[in-house]
Design a protein around this motif. Structure first.
Motif, PDB file in Angstrom:
ATOM      1  N   ALA A 171       0.815  -1.222   0.000  1.00 11.87           N
ATOM      2  CA  ALA A 171       0.000   0.000   0.000  1.00 11.87           C
ATOM      3  C   ALA A 171       0.842   1.263   0.000  1.00 11.87           C
ATOM      4  O   ALA A 171       0.286   2.367  -0.053  1.00 11.87           O
ATOM      5  N   GLY A 172       2.155   1.127   0.067  1.00 11.01           N
ATOM      6  CA  GLY A 172       3.023   2.294   0.061  1.00 11.01           C
ATOM      7  C   GLY A 172       3.007   3.069   1.368  1.00 11.01           C
ATOM      8  O   GLY A 172       3.242   4.283   1.377  1.00 11.01           O
ATOM      9  N   VAL A 173       2.761   2.381   2.468  1.00  4.02           N
ATOM     10  CA  VAL A 173       2.705   3.024   3.780  1.00  4.02           C
ATOM     11  C   VAL A 173       4.046   2.853   4.484  1.00  4.02           C
ATOM     12  O   VAL A 173       4.504   1.733   4.705  1.00  4.02           O
ATOM     13  N   HIS A 174       4.668   3.977   4.837  1.00  6.01           N
ATOM     14  CA  HIS A 174       5.962   3.950   5.517  1.00  6.01           C
ATOM     15  C   HIS A 174       5.837   4.275   7.003  1.00  6.01           C
ATOM     16  O   HIS A 174       6.739   3.965   7.781  1.00  6.01           O
ATOM     17  N   SER A 175       4.738   4.897   7.381  1.00  7.81           N
ATOM     18  CA  SER A 175       4.458   5.214   8.784  1.00  7.81           C
ATOM     19  C   SER A 175       2.962   5.365   8.929  1.00  7.81           C
ATOM     20  O   SER A 175       2.296   5.931   8.040  1.00  7.81           O
ATOM     21  N   CYS A 176       2.402   4.876  10.038  1.00  5.32           N
ATOM     22  CA  CYS A 176       0.950   4.907  10.185  1.00  5.32           C
ATOM     23  C   CYS A 176       0.554   5.032  11.642  1.00  5.32           C
ATOM     24  O   CYS A 176       1.353   4.802  12.557  1.00  5.32           O
ATOM     25  N   ILE A 177      -0.700   5.389  11.834  1.00  9.50           N
ATOM     26  CA  ILE A 177      -1.359   5.227  13.121  1.00  9.50           C
ATOM     27  C   ILE A 177      -2.074   3.884  13.051  1.00  9.50           C
ATOM     28  O   ILE A 177      -2.799   3.616  12.097  1.00  9.50           O
TER      29      ILE A 177
ATOM     30  N   ARG B  18       8.459  -4.744  16.449  1.00 11.32           N
ATOM     31  CA  ARG B  18       9.353  -5.237  15.405  1.00 11.32           C
ATOM     32  C   ARG B  18       9.762  -4.140  14.419  1.00 11.32           C
ATOM     33  O   ARG B  18      10.887  -4.141  13.905  1.00 11.32           O
ATOM     34  N   GLN B  19       8.833  -3.220  14.137  1.00  8.28           N
ATOM     35  CA  GLN B  19       9.070  -2.176  13.141  1.00  8.28           C
ATOM     36  C   GLN B  19       8.694  -0.811  13.741  1.00  8.28           C
ATOM     37  O   GLN B  19       7.689  -0.212  13.344  1.00  8.28           O
ATOM     38  N   PRO B  20       9.454  -0.300  14.689  1.00  6.24           N
ATOM     39  CA  PRO B  20       9.053   0.929  15.385  1.00  6.24           C
ATOM     40  C   PRO B  20       8.884   2.133  14.477  1.00  6.24           C
ATOM     41  O   PRO B  20       8.047   2.997  14.755  1.00  6.24           O
ATOM     42  N   SER B  21       9.618   2.194  13.386  1.00  5.84           N
ATOM     43  CA  SER B  21       9.471   3.340  12.487  1.00  5.84           C
ATOM     44  C   SER B  21       8.166   3.296  11.705  1.00  5.84           C
ATOM     45  O   SER B  21       7.735   4.310  11.146  1.00  5.84           O
ATOM     46  N   LEU B  22       7.517   2.144  11.675  1.00  6.84           N
ATOM     47  CA  LEU B  22       6.295   1.971  10.895  1.00  6.84           C
ATOM     48  C   LEU B  22       5.050   2.431  11.648  1.00  6.84           C
ATOM     49  O   LEU B  22       4.029   2.737  11.038  1.00  6.84           O
ATOM     50  N   VAL B  23       5.106   2.467  12.986  1.00 10.47           N
ATOM     51  CA  VAL B  23       3.928   2.798  13.798  1.00 10.47           C
ATOM     52  C   VAL B  23       4.234   4.056  14.614  1.00 10.47           C
ATOM     53  O   VAL B  23       5.054   4.025  15.530  1.00 10.47           O
ATOM     54  N   GLN B  24       3.555   5.159  14.297  1.00 12.78           N
ATOM     55  CA  GLN B  24       3.803   6.407  15.004  1.00 12.78           C
ATOM     56  C   GLN B  24       2.864   6.600  16.190  1.00 12.78           C
ATOM     57  O   GLN B  24       3.135   7.389  17.087  1.00 12.78           O
ATOM     58  N   GLY B  25       1.766   5.879  16.198  1.00 12.26           N
ATOM     59  CA  GLY B  25       0.810   5.934  17.297  1.00 12.26           C
ATOM     60  C   GLY B  25      -0.006   4.661  17.307  1.00 12.26           C
ATOM     61  O   GLY B  25      -0.246   4.060  16.247  1.00 12.26           O
ATOM     62  N   LEU B  26      -0.433   4.242  18.500  1.00 13.83           N
ATOM     63  CA  LEU B  26      -1.070   2.932  18.627  1.00 13.83           C
ATOM     64  C   LEU B  26      -2.335   3.043  19.470  1.00 13.83           C
ATOM     65  O   LEU B  26      -2.299   3.541  20.600  1.00 13.83           O
ATOM     66  N   VAL B  27      -3.446   2.572  18.890  1.00 12.16           N
ATOM     67  CA  VAL B  27      -4.723   2.499  19.604  1.00 12.16           C
ATOM     68  C   VAL B  27      -4.965   1.040  19.962  1.00 12.16           C
ATOM     69  O   VAL B  27      -5.071   0.183  19.080  1.00 12.16           O
ATOM     70  N   LEU B  28      -5.027   0.754  21.265  1.00 13.80           N
ATOM     71  CA  LEU B  28      -5.231  -0.610  21.752  1.00 13.80           C
ATOM     72  C   LEU B  28      -6.654  -0.723  22.272  1.00 13.80           C
ATOM     73  O   LEU B  28      -6.953  -0.360  23.401  1.00 13.80           O
ATOM     74  N   SER B  29      -7.516  -1.251  21.423  1.00 15.32           N
ATOM     75  CA  SER B  29      -8.937  -1.352  21.759  1.00 15.32           C
ATOM     76  C   SER B  29      -9.269  -2.776  22.175  1.00 15.32           C
ATOM     77  O   SER B  29      -9.019  -3.728  21.411  1.00 15.32           O
TER      78      SER B  29
ATOM     79  N   LYS C 191       8.500  -2.150  26.409  1.00 16.81           N
ATOM     80  CA  LYS C 191       9.629  -1.405  25.869  1.00 16.81           C
ATOM     81  C   LYS C 191       9.234  -0.428  24.764  1.00 16.81           C
ATOM     82  O   LYS C 191      10.096   0.279  24.219  1.00 16.81           O
ATOM     83  N   LEU C 192       7.945  -0.370  24.413  1.00 21.65           N
ATOM     84  CA  LEU C 192       7.518   0.528  23.341  1.00 21.65           C
ATOM     85  C   LEU C 192       7.708   1.988  23.755  1.00 21.65           C
ATOM     86  O   LEU C 192       7.526   2.355  24.910  1.00 21.65           O
TER      87      LEU C 192
END
Length: 266
Positions: free
Chosen positions: A85-91, A108-119, A198-199
């Motif tokens: 999908a061409g996504v390099h960083s996401c929420i 595993r890929q910290p640069s890929l996730v800039q924010g995390l919603v844990l529902s 550790k996140l």
């Protein structure tokens, strides 16, 4: 409809909103497909956000590779999909097993996730013996044999009396048995407590006051593993608050996006 042909699965996905906007990736719970997010997607801004949804392997219109699955398999599917999908960083917005996928992906890929919603999720969800019991019951009698008990954990009593609940029952029981069991095995074998602790990113936990599958305390404690996180709880909602209380759910997302992640162009 879009299909991403990945190394181990063909993943059905779709996108809404602004193609040039900040990518927001939604990951579903066990026994549901990307329609889980329909009501929330309708409430999100049409500018500034690129809203991506997908059916994990063994669910919806994605392929159903033979099991067992691991959480690493599900994370790798997600990573490959985002590359397609061409996504390099996401929420990342993950519910239940989707939240476990989000936690491990961020690790595993910290640069890929800039924010995390844990529902409605946890770093560890249940004991392996409980999942093996569920797997044995499904192999013996199919998902339908457990459907009523699952719906009790999914939804509040009032919602279960509605006609809409019948559609969710059909979605659940039409999930491929091998796909459902494969994801049960992935959950059974996963404890993310150490890696989630550790996140280093912005996190919000969202719980449902009537959730019997991932009780509010589990969600609150999981979010608390990440320094600086916060937690909100939605009343009159079970395991799927995005279905029962979509306005509140969408409101919490937008507050998180604007106040914690400083997304301004929405």
């Amino acid at each position: 409809m879009k299909i991403a042909r990945l190394s181990s699965a063909d993943i059905h996905w779709c996108e809404d909103g602004d193609p040039q906007g900040v990518p927001v990736v939604f990951a579903n719970s066990l026994g549901t497909d990307l329609r889980l997010w329909d009501k929330v997607i309708e409430l999100m801004p049409k500018q500034g956000l690129r809203l991506i949804r997908f059916d994990k392997r063994g669910h919806g219109l994605s392929s159903c590779p033979p099991g067992p699955y691991s959480m690493e398999d599900l994370v790798e599917d997600t990573r490959e999909l985002l590359k397609v999908a061409g996504v390099h960083s996401c929420i990342f917005v993950g519910l239940s097993i989707g939240g476990m996928i989000g936690q491990l992906l961020a690790s595993r890929q910290p640069s890929l996730v800039q924010g995390l919603v844990l529902s409605n999720t946890g770093a560890k969800m249940g004991e392996a013996a409980m999942w093996q019991e569920r797997i044995s019951s499904i192999r013996a009698g199919g998902i339908d044999a457990l459907a009523d008990a699952i719906l009790e954990r999914w939804f509040s009593g009032k919602f279960r009396q509605s006609d809409e609940c019948l559609a969710w029952r059909h979605m659940l029981t039409r999930t491929p048995v091998e796909g459902y069991i494969g994801c049960c095995e992935a959950i059974a074998g996963t404890d993310l407590t150490a890696s989630t602790s550790k996140l280093d990113l912005s996190v919000i936990g969202i719980g449902g006051a009537d959730d019997l599958a991932s009780p509010p305390e589990l969600v609150r404690n999981t979010a608390a593993l990440v320094a600086g996180s916060r937690y909100v709880e939605i009343a009159a909602a079970g395991h799927l608050p995005c279905v029962e209380q979509p306005h509140q759910f969408a409101g919490h997302l937008m507050t998180f996006f604007k106040e914690d992640l400083h997304v301004t162009k929405v």
